[in-house]
Design a protein around this motif. Structure first.
Motif, short mmCIF file in Angstrom:
data_model
loop_
_atom_site.label_atom_id
_atom_site.label_comp_id
_atom_site.label_asym_id
_atom_site.label_seq_id
_atom_site.Cartn_x
_atom_site.Cartn_y
_atom_site.Cartn_z
N GLY A 83 51.97 23.92 -30.53
CA GLY A 83 50.66 23.29 -30.56
C GLY A 83 49.69 23.77 -29.50
N ARG A 84 50.11 23.74 -28.24
CA ARG A 84 49.20 24.13 -27.16
C ARG A 84 48.85 25.61 -27.24
NH1 ARG A 84 48.44 22.62 -20.87
NH2 ARG A 84 47.11 24.39 -20.41
N MET A 87 46.30 26.24 -29.90
CA MET A 87 44.98 25.75 -29.51
C MET A 87 44.29 26.73 -28.56
SD MET A 87 45.33 21.61 -29.11
CE MET A 87 43.55 21.40 -29.03
N VAL A 99 44.71 19.60 -34.88
CA VAL A 99 46.15 19.78 -34.64
C VAL A 99 46.91 18.49 -34.96
CG1 VAL A 99 47.89 20.36 -32.90
CG2 VAL A 99 45.65 21.48 -32.86
N ILE A 125 43.22 16.43 -31.74
CA ILE A 125 44.67 16.30 -31.83
C ILE A 125 44.94 14.91 -32.38
CG2 ILE A 125 46.86 16.24 -30.58
CD1 ILE A 125 45.53 17.96 -28.40
N TYR A 260 41.50 13.03 -28.70
CA TYR A 260 42.92 12.79 -28.95
C TYR A 260 43.07 11.47 -29.70
CZ TYR A 260 47.90 11.94 -28.12
OH TYR A 260 49.25 11.70 -28.29
#
Length: 267
Positions: A83-84, A87, A99, A125, A260
């Motif tokens: 994920g990170r 991104m 995400v 996210i 988020y």
């Protein structure tokens, strides 16, 4: 005529990825320009079983994909380990990431938000894309003001890698904003089997169930004097997440920071 939003889906062969590919393909103002997969480099998605008639090139290298194509939004539905990284690649190429993977720490989110704001790019996210699940979290936060004794039971399929779920953790975080930390249960209680009382989040207990046949389910149980309140959400299939993914894509185009949780864009 509105310009189409050019979208890349990462993780197209996963359960969520398949639904996202279908949603993008069927949304009039979206355009699926490519997918990023762990194999099938150089093939067309239409050549892969289950994607008949869906035309999009398959890349393994996300950086190469962004260099060769004009992309507005990345929908990443891969795994927590990626994920990170995905991104950061998106930001570096001026692409707005949406995400659905979990596993982000508070510091990850702060650092990624700083990058998003520096680049002037929107990013979202979402631990859960189901609109009903977002409402469950919002209602739970409201209830916790009045019924602070609470436990969370989340159930997912047995292929899910992380526990507790991102949704359960996010729910606990939202509740903690209105609830003082407190231990629950008898002060002298003991676990005859380790883990029987579940994970401990500021005194709240979170229990994870993993079984075949489950999709995504969560109940938040509040206890009070002579009463209980249960707020429950069930995703019967993964199509339930797609209205939220669509909303996240459209919202990411309008913001220049990282958000988020979909609860921040649902009024």
């Amino acid at each position: 005529m509105m310009n189409k939003v050019k979208i890349v889906v990462a993780g197209p062969r996963g359960n969520m990825g398949k639904e996202a590919v279908k949603m993008v393909s069927e949304t009039e103002h979206f355009s699926l320009v490519a997918v990023v997969d762990s194999k099938h480099e150089g093939m067309n998605l239409s050549e892969i079983e289950g994607f008949h008639g869906i035309d999009a090139p398959v890349y393994i290298d996300m950086q190469k994909c962004f260099e060769e194509l004009d992309v507005d939004v990345l929908i990443d539905l891969t795994a927590p380990a990626f994920g990170r990284k995905h991104m950061e690649i998106a930001f570096a190429n001026g692409v707005r990431p949406v995400v659905g993977t979990t596993g982000f720490t508070d510091s990850d989110i702060s650092e990624l938000r700083a990058i998003a704001e520096e680049k002037g790019l929107g990013a979202i996210i979402a631990p859960n894309f189901a609109i009903g699940a977002i409402l469950m979290m919002k209602f739970s936060q409201l209830a916790a003001k009045y019924l602070p004794d609470v436990e969370i039971i989340e159930q997912h399929h047995d292929r899910k890698l992380d526990a507790p779920s991102g949704t359960a953790i996010k729910t606990a975080q939202l509740i903690s904003e209105v609830r003082a930390e407190k231990a629950q249960g008898h002060p002298n209680e003991t676990e005859e089997l380790q883990g029987a009382r579940g994970a401990d989040f500021e005194g709240m207990r979170i229990h994870s169930v993993r079984l075949p046949g489950r999709v995504a389910h969560q109940e938040v149980i509040f206890g009070g004097e002579g009463q209980t309140l249960t707020i429950r959400h069930d995703s019967i299939n993964r199509a339930s997440f797609m209205p939220g993914v669509k909303l996240a894509v459209e919202s990411a185009l309008k913001i220049d920071t990282l958000v988020y949780g979909l609860e921040h864009i649902i009024e």
